[in-house]
Enzyme design. Structure first.
Site, PDB file in Angstrom:
ATOM      1  N   TYR A 244     -11.338   5.076   2.204  1.00 52.42           N
ATOM      2  CA  TYR A 244     -12.433   4.652   3.063  1.00 52.42           C
ATOM      3  C   TYR A 244     -13.566   5.658   3.150  1.00 52.42           C
ATOM      4  O   TYR A 244     -14.627   5.346   3.698  1.00 52.42           O
ATOM      5  CB  TYR A 244     -11.877   4.195   4.424  1.00 52.42           C
ATOM      6  CG  TYR A 244     -11.321   2.795   4.235  1.00 52.42           C
ATOM      7  CD1 TYR A 244     -12.123   1.689   4.468  1.00 52.42           C
ATOM      8  CD2 TYR A 244     -10.064   2.592   3.683  1.00 52.42           C
ATOM      9  CE1 TYR A 244     -11.665   0.407   4.198  1.00 52.42           C
ATOM     10  CE2 TYR A 244      -9.601   1.315   3.412  1.00 52.42           C
ATOM     11  CZ  TYR A 244     -10.414   0.219   3.670  1.00 52.42           C
ATOM     12  OH  TYR A 244      -9.975  -1.041   3.381  1.00 52.42           O
TER      13      TYR A 244
ATOM     14  N   SER B 169       0.849  -1.203   0.000  1.00 52.57           N
ATOM     15  CA  SER B 169       0.000   0.000   0.000  1.00 52.57           C
ATOM     16  C   SER B 169       0.879   1.246   0.000  1.00 52.57           C
ATOM     17  O   SER B 169       0.606   2.212  -0.731  1.00 52.57           O
ATOM     18  CB  SER B 169      -0.905   0.025   1.239  1.00 52.57           C
ATOM     19  OG  SER B 169      -1.742  -1.099   1.267  1.00 52.57           O
TER      20      SER B 169
ATOM     21  N   GLY C 110      -4.332  -1.146  -2.697  1.00 54.50           N
ATOM     22  CA  GLY C 110      -3.796  -0.549  -1.477  1.00 54.50           C
ATOM     23  C   GLY C 110      -4.898  -0.373  -0.453  1.00 54.50           C
ATOM     24  O   GLY C 110      -6.037  -0.050  -0.807  1.00 54.50           O
ATOM     25  N   LYS C 111      -4.546  -0.596   0.801  1.00 56.28           N
ATOM     26  CA  LYS C 111      -5.504  -0.314   1.883  1.00 56.28           C
ATOM     27  C   LYS C 111      -5.136   1.093   2.377  1.00 56.28           C
ATOM     28  O   LYS C 111      -4.327   1.264   3.293  1.00 56.28           O
ATOM     29  CB  LYS C 111      -5.376  -1.379   2.971  1.00 56.28           C
ATOM     30  CG  LYS C 111      -6.519  -1.393   3.951  1.00 56.28           C
ATOM     31  CD  LYS C 111      -6.527  -2.648   4.783  1.00 56.28           C
ATOM     32  CE  LYS C 111      -7.455  -2.532   5.987  1.00 56.28           C
ATOM     33  NZ  LYS C 111      -8.867  -2.330   5.676  1.00 56.28           N
ATOM     34  N   ILE C 112      -5.683   2.062   1.665  1.00 59.22           N
ATOM     35  CA  ILE C 112      -5.234   3.453   1.771  1.00 59.22           C
ATOM     36  C   ILE C 112      -6.296   4.284   2.492  1.00 59.22           C
ATOM     37  O   ILE C 112      -7.494   4.167   2.175  1.00 59.22           O
ATOM     38  CB  ILE C 112      -4.929   3.978   0.342  1.00 59.22           C
ATOM     39  CG1 ILE C 112      -3.725   3.187  -0.220  1.00 59.22           C
ATOM     40  CG2 ILE C 112      -4.671   5.478   0.339  1.00 59.22           C
ATOM     41  CD1 ILE C 112      -3.494   3.341  -1.695  1.00 59.22           C
TER      42      ILE C 112
END
Ligand code: PMP
Length: 307
Positions: free
Chosen positions: A164, A64, A158-160
């Site tokens: 969210y 990420s 990516g866990k960006i």
């Protein structure tokens, strides 16, 4: 419920919970460029806490950051160790771990390049994400009017942090209408994933999930379920599908570190199957819990013991 713990790991050391503070000029707070992970540690049947798939989560954290052109000032091994130390320092058994990488204060503006990359690992005791009742009997979900980010708008692998906003808009929309989870379609109208989970459907014994090469986060629970299905000689087909394929599925479930394996009993007011968790969902859910917190050791490589 407010989160609490004794210690938080911050930029290389364990410090008291109350001291883990940042300045309001923290760059990530303004613009959302940062990355995080959500990891669970379970106290297993033998009483030993083990972090589930720690290496894969930390690898994704580094991926990420690579996508975001952020260089983490620690090695993957150091962040893995930080996770272990944080669980230990708090004396936790079952807990949730949140490593987060963000740009600190200093410069402002989108072109800022000199802000320090800061890293923290927070752990807290967190129960079931979609409720115990939901795990047992299934939840009610609704397709959100908010589309999942286009693959060239946000980088889905990516866990960006900033991504969210999209998930929260969807989640809030459906919760306000009395549903527990939002299912999101991609910008072409095909099913993508839930606000914080990947999705599976089953029809006539065939297990289907959305392809990794689309707008979904490459979920580690998704991968776990695919492997557990393979162990049972069940094949998981990765393909695009439409929302009405969910409506007429025999079984639907969502998977994620927080939500674990949660059956869906109703989507957009259509009952799924007979409205109760189906046999394959129950079997895979059981296998999942046997591996994360039970006594199954067929995938010992997934466990990092804390003691
Ligand atoms: N999709 C999204 C958007 C998520 O936030 C998550 C939770 N991290 C998942 C899928 C599931 O990922 P994982 O199984 O790795 O927790």
């Amino acid at each position: 419920m407010a989160i609490s713990a004794d210690k938080i790991w911050f930029d290389g050391e364990l410090i008291p919970f109350a001291d883990a503070k940042v300045h309001v000029l923290t760059h990530t707070l303004h613009y959302g460029l940062g990355a995080f992970e959500g990891i669970r540690c379970y106290k297993r049947a033998d009483g030993r806490p083990a972090i589930f798939r720690l290496k894969e989560h930390i690898r994704r954290l580094f991926d990420s950051c690579h996508i975001c052109l952020m260089e983490i000032p620690f090695s993957q091994e150091e962040i893995e160790r930080a996770c272990i130390e944080t669980v230990k320092a708090n004396g936790f058994g079952d807990c949730y771990l949140r490593p987060v990488v963000f740009l600190g204060d200093g410069e402002m503006g989108l072109g800022a390049r000199t802000n320090k990359v800061r890293v923290s690992v927070i752990a807290w005791e967190w129960g079931t994400y979609l409720g115990e009742e939901g795990l047992q009997n299934g939840i009610r979900a609704k397709v959100s009017s908010f589309a999942r980010n286009h693959v060239n708008t946000m980088m889905a692998k990516g866990k960006i942090n900033g991504h969210y906003v999209n998930s929260i808009l969807a989640k809030r929309e459906v919760m306000l209408q009395g549903y527990q989870e939002a299912i999101m379609l991609d910008t072409e109208g095909y099913v993508s994933e839930a606000s914080g989970e990947n999705i599976f459907l089953i029809r006539d014994g065939e297990i289907i999930t959305t392809p990794i090469g689309g707008s979904i986060l490459g979920g580690i629970t998704r991968d776990t379920i695919v492997q557990l299905a393979k162990d049972r000689d069940l094949n998981v087909k990765e393909m695009r599908f439409t929302r009405d394929m969910l409506y007429v599925a025999d079984e639907v479930f969502v998977v994620g570190t927080a939500a674990e394996v949660t059956p869906i009993r109703e989507i957009d007011n259509r009952t799924i199957g007979d409205g109760t968790p189906g046999p394959l969902t129950k079997d895979l859910q059981k296998a999942y819990f046997d591996h994360v917190r039970g006594s199954a050791t067929t995938h010992a490589e997934w466990l990092t013991f804390v003691d």
